[in-house]
Design a protein around this motif. Structure first.
Motif, PDB file in Angstrom:
ATOM      1  N   LEU A 151      33.207 -81.874  -0.464  1.00 52.67           N
ATOM      2  CA  LEU A 151      33.605 -81.403   0.866  1.00 52.67           C
ATOM      3  C   LEU A 151      34.055 -79.936   0.835  1.00 52.67           C
ATOM      4  O   LEU A 151      33.659 -79.144   1.698  1.00 52.67           O
ATOM      5  N   ALA A 188      31.268 -77.541   0.528  1.00 55.14           N
ATOM      6  CA  ALA A 188      30.497 -77.391   1.775  1.00 55.14           C
ATOM      7  C   ALA A 188      31.255 -76.522   2.780  1.00 55.14           C
ATOM      8  O   ALA A 188      30.743 -76.238   3.858  1.00 55.14           O
ATOM      9  N   HIS A 245      34.621 -77.148   3.898  1.00 54.36           N
ATOM     10  CA  HIS A 245      35.676 -77.802   4.693  1.00 54.36           C
ATOM     11  C   HIS A 245      37.058 -77.344   4.226  1.00 54.36           C
ATOM     12  O   HIS A 245      37.321 -77.260   3.033  1.00 54.36           O
ATOM     13  N   GLY A 262      36.023 -83.027   7.375  1.00 59.49           N
ATOM     14  CA  GLY A 262      35.414 -83.758   6.258  1.00 59.49           C
ATOM     15  C   GLY A 262      36.322 -84.911   5.867  1.00 59.49           C
ATOM     16  O   GLY A 262      37.521 -84.717   5.664  1.00 59.49           O
ATOM     17  N   ILE A 308      27.509 -87.175  12.937  1.00 62.66           N
ATOM     18  CA  ILE A 308      27.543 -86.999  11.482  1.00 62.66           C
ATOM     19  C   ILE A 308      26.187 -86.460  11.061  1.00 62.66           C
ATOM     20  O   ILE A 308      25.169 -87.013  11.452  1.00 62.66           O
ATOM     21  N   PRO A 309      26.083 -85.379  10.294  1.00 61.97           N
ATOM     22  CA  PRO A 309      27.179 -84.610   9.699  1.00 61.97           C
ATOM     23  C   PRO A 309      27.590 -83.376  10.523  1.00 61.97           C
ATOM     24  O   PRO A 309      28.522 -82.685  10.105  1.00 61.97           O
ATOM     25  N   SER A 360      31.703 -84.513   8.382  1.00 64.92           N
ATOM     26  CA  SER A 360      31.083 -84.892   7.103  1.00 64.92           C
ATOM     27  C   SER A 360      31.834 -86.085   6.527  1.00 64.92           C
ATOM     28  O   SER A 360      33.067 -86.177   6.648  1.00 64.92           O
ATOM     29  N   HIS A 374      24.080 -87.676  -3.599  1.00 60.00           N
ATOM     30  CA  HIS A 374      24.038 -86.888  -2.368  1.00 60.00           C
ATOM     31  C   HIS A 374      23.024 -87.457  -1.399  1.00 60.00           C
ATOM     32  O   HIS A 374      21.875 -87.687  -1.762  1.00 60.00           O
ATOM     33  N   SER A 431      25.100 -87.102   4.703  1.00 58.09           N
ATOM     34  CA  SER A 431      26.301 -87.208   5.540  1.00 58.09           C
ATOM     35  C   SER A 431      27.268 -86.041   5.377  1.00 58.09           C
ATOM     36  O   SER A 431      28.366 -86.063   5.923  1.00 58.09           O
ATOM     37  N   VAL A 432      26.898 -85.039   4.574  1.00 58.21           N
ATOM     38  CA  VAL A 432      27.792 -83.891   4.356  1.00 58.21           C
ATOM     39  C   VAL A 432      27.046 -82.590   4.663  1.00 58.21           C
ATOM     40  O   VAL A 432      25.934 -82.384   4.180  1.00 58.21           O
ATOM     41  N   THR A 433      27.678 -81.750   5.458  1.00 62.11           N
ATOM     42  CA  THR A 433      27.156 -80.395   5.671  1.00 62.11           C
ATOM     43  C   THR A 433      28.359 -79.481   5.909  1.00 62.11           C
ATOM     44  O   THR A 433      29.506 -79.909   5.786  1.00 62.11           O
TER      45      THR A 433
END
Lengths: 344, 344
Positions: free
Chosen positions: A177, A180, A182, A246, A269-270, A274, A335, A338-340
């Motif tokens: 997180l 990315a 956050h 996040g 999401i994302p 995230s 990975h 769901s994360v950006t």
């Protein structure tokens, strides 16, 4: 005569019994009916001759049974940790042996019966395995047998064990997180008092601190570790003034209810939020949309590690000290989508 | 002298061996090294006296080992059928015995070794279990042993088996939808050629026909039985002119992607679209929102039924015919929030 010169043959001769009987008595082999009088004669002879009955004297057994027992609480009957069995089995196979699995269902009386049944069948060793990481006491029946504790820790310093590295898992979840971008983060933790909840949170907080995220910008809330458990805390967390962008959920089931809370609040999401889960339970991580970034519990690897350590004990020469090792195995990040980076 | 008067004692006396040896030879007990000459002497004596070596002569074993083996393909290592073990275990416990589970991972050579290991350990019987309903051949090593096939069928008429009632499952899934008022229905079926896909579809179609739904208003499409498999067929099915208002997915994983397809098309569940799954995999059915109405595979009940039948064989008196029974167990519907009446 020095102690090292005394052999099991000497003890057998002095006691007037066979070598096999001496071996059974001194290794306390189960499933052998040996008269109490014979037992005490063997022990007396061993004492008089200065023969050291040591914990690996069990390797004096004339032949291997080519089988290993896995005593599990509910590994085989719940969807969470089956790969422990697969990892152990793959190593056991390389020793031309088979793995016999029992399920205690957390019933102490049943567990004793199962251990007794395995020892009566002369398994070469026992993996004592837990469905989730906790602290266990090795049952007294297993004393003196080759044994490794699997997916749990024990306070007995003579016993080898392996667990997931929960602290590093929490660290790595935060790492995904913060890398990315956050800067306001949340964790929805399991409310249960277990090693995983404490250690994952500690690792998560430590990584946030290392990224110079102020404590005030790290929110931790708690819920039950099921598909509903994170819903209410996630609603609270994501309705805050400066809400986290996040969120790390203690497990994938809780992440599922974070997705639901986000949908309810109109957060995508994302793009808007995230999410990182834990367990890499493919039914969830690949079933959710977008796919959930999650950490894999190293079940397969722990099973394999434990079986290898067990064979190190089984193969140790008579008289050699039993090797004791402990390990925390890394939980790799898988990975998905769901994360950006956080919304601006 | 009638045949029924000849006892194992007579055979032992005629062959000049112990009763135990006769028993081992005639039951073909594994793990016993008995000279070929002795074996043929025993067989000759039995033949001459007209002693019937019958398949339940194995109960002549002087004592029970108080253990039962479960030979499973991957039941213990995948998230789908663990409750089979729990059901079997609960019955085995009532016989003061323990259940020893092995995992073959679909490897024939490993399976043979595991069966041999269990028989060498004198298990009282074996449950031969499959992770999903299919047709299996009972391995030759198990011939003459108490055995029940679990969650699979076999063509051998001498072997008992239990499977889920797939046809009635499909019927009941359609029943939930037609009773809610749906008149245009869809099924997204598993593309694999297995009993469950054929039988569930047949039951589904039969119930639609019984409700006088025209064949043309029942659409069946196919996909892979995973969390992604129903997405594309569901998009196609739900983009049709007169689209189904009620959809039955072959399993809960596929239902998960029906939810996703519906969201993508702006269809709300259950207002715009009712969905029924299969497996009642709680991680999914209770994690989805709204909760998914699904049918439970009777894993626990099949495990218990099979263990009971196994003990009926184990407990059959010597000379009595082995009871052969087969069963299809009902898959109960678990109602949640994914089904309502169709939009007007």
């Amino acid at each position: 005569m020095t102690q090292s010169r005394v052999t099991i043959r000497d003890v057998a001769a002095a006691a007037g019994v066979s070598i096999t009987t001496v071996s059974h008595v001194l290794t306390n082999a189960s499933g052998k009916r040996i008269a109490a009088e014979t037992r005490s004669r063997v022990h007396r002879a061993a004492d008089e001759l200065g023969y050291a009955a040591n914990p690996v004297a069990r390797t004096l057994r004339t032949r291997r049974s080519q089988s290993v027992g896995l005593v599990g609480d509910e590994i085989a009957t719940t969807p969470f940790a089956g790969k422990i069995i697969l990892g152990a089995q793959d190593v056991v196979r390389t020793h031309d042996a088979v793995l016999l699995v029992t399920n205690t269902a957390y019933d102490v009386e049943l567990e004793q019966r199962e251990i007794r049944a395995l020892l009566d069948r002369r398994v070469d060793g026992v993996l004592y395995a837990a469905m989730y990481h906790r602290v266990v006491a090795v049952p007294p029946e297993l004393r003196g047998e080759p044994v490794v504790v699997l997916n749990a820790r024990t306070e007995d310093p003579t016993v080898s064990w392996v667990v997931p590295d929960e602290y590093t898992g929490g660290w790595d979840a935060a790492d995904v997180l913060v890398r990315a971008g956050h800067r306001v983060l949340g964790m929805i933790n399991d409310e249960d008092d277990i090693p995983a909840s404490h250690l994952r949170e500690a690792g998560f907080r430590a990584r946030c601190a290392a990224a110079a995220v102020p404590d005030a910008d790290v929110t931790v809330m708690f819920g039950a570790p099921n598909t509903d458990g994170a819903f209410e805390p996630a609603i609270r967390m994501l309705s805050q003034g400066e809400r986290p962008t996040g969120v790390f959920a203690f497990n994938d089931r809780m992440a599922m209810s974070v997705y639901r809370a986000a949908a309810m609040l109109g957060l995508r999401i994302p793009t808007d939020l995230s999410v990182v889960g834990f367990d890499n339970l493919e039914i969830i991580t690949e079933g959710l949309y977008p796919g959930l970034t999650s950490l894999t519990l190293p079940h397969y690897e722990m099973g394999a590690w434990a079986a290898e350590q067990l064979y190190a004990q089984i193969d140790a020469p008579a008289g050699a000290p039993v090797p004791v090792r402990t390990a925390k195995l890394r939980c790799p990040v898988v990975h998905r989508a769901s994360v950006t980076s956080p919304p601006r």
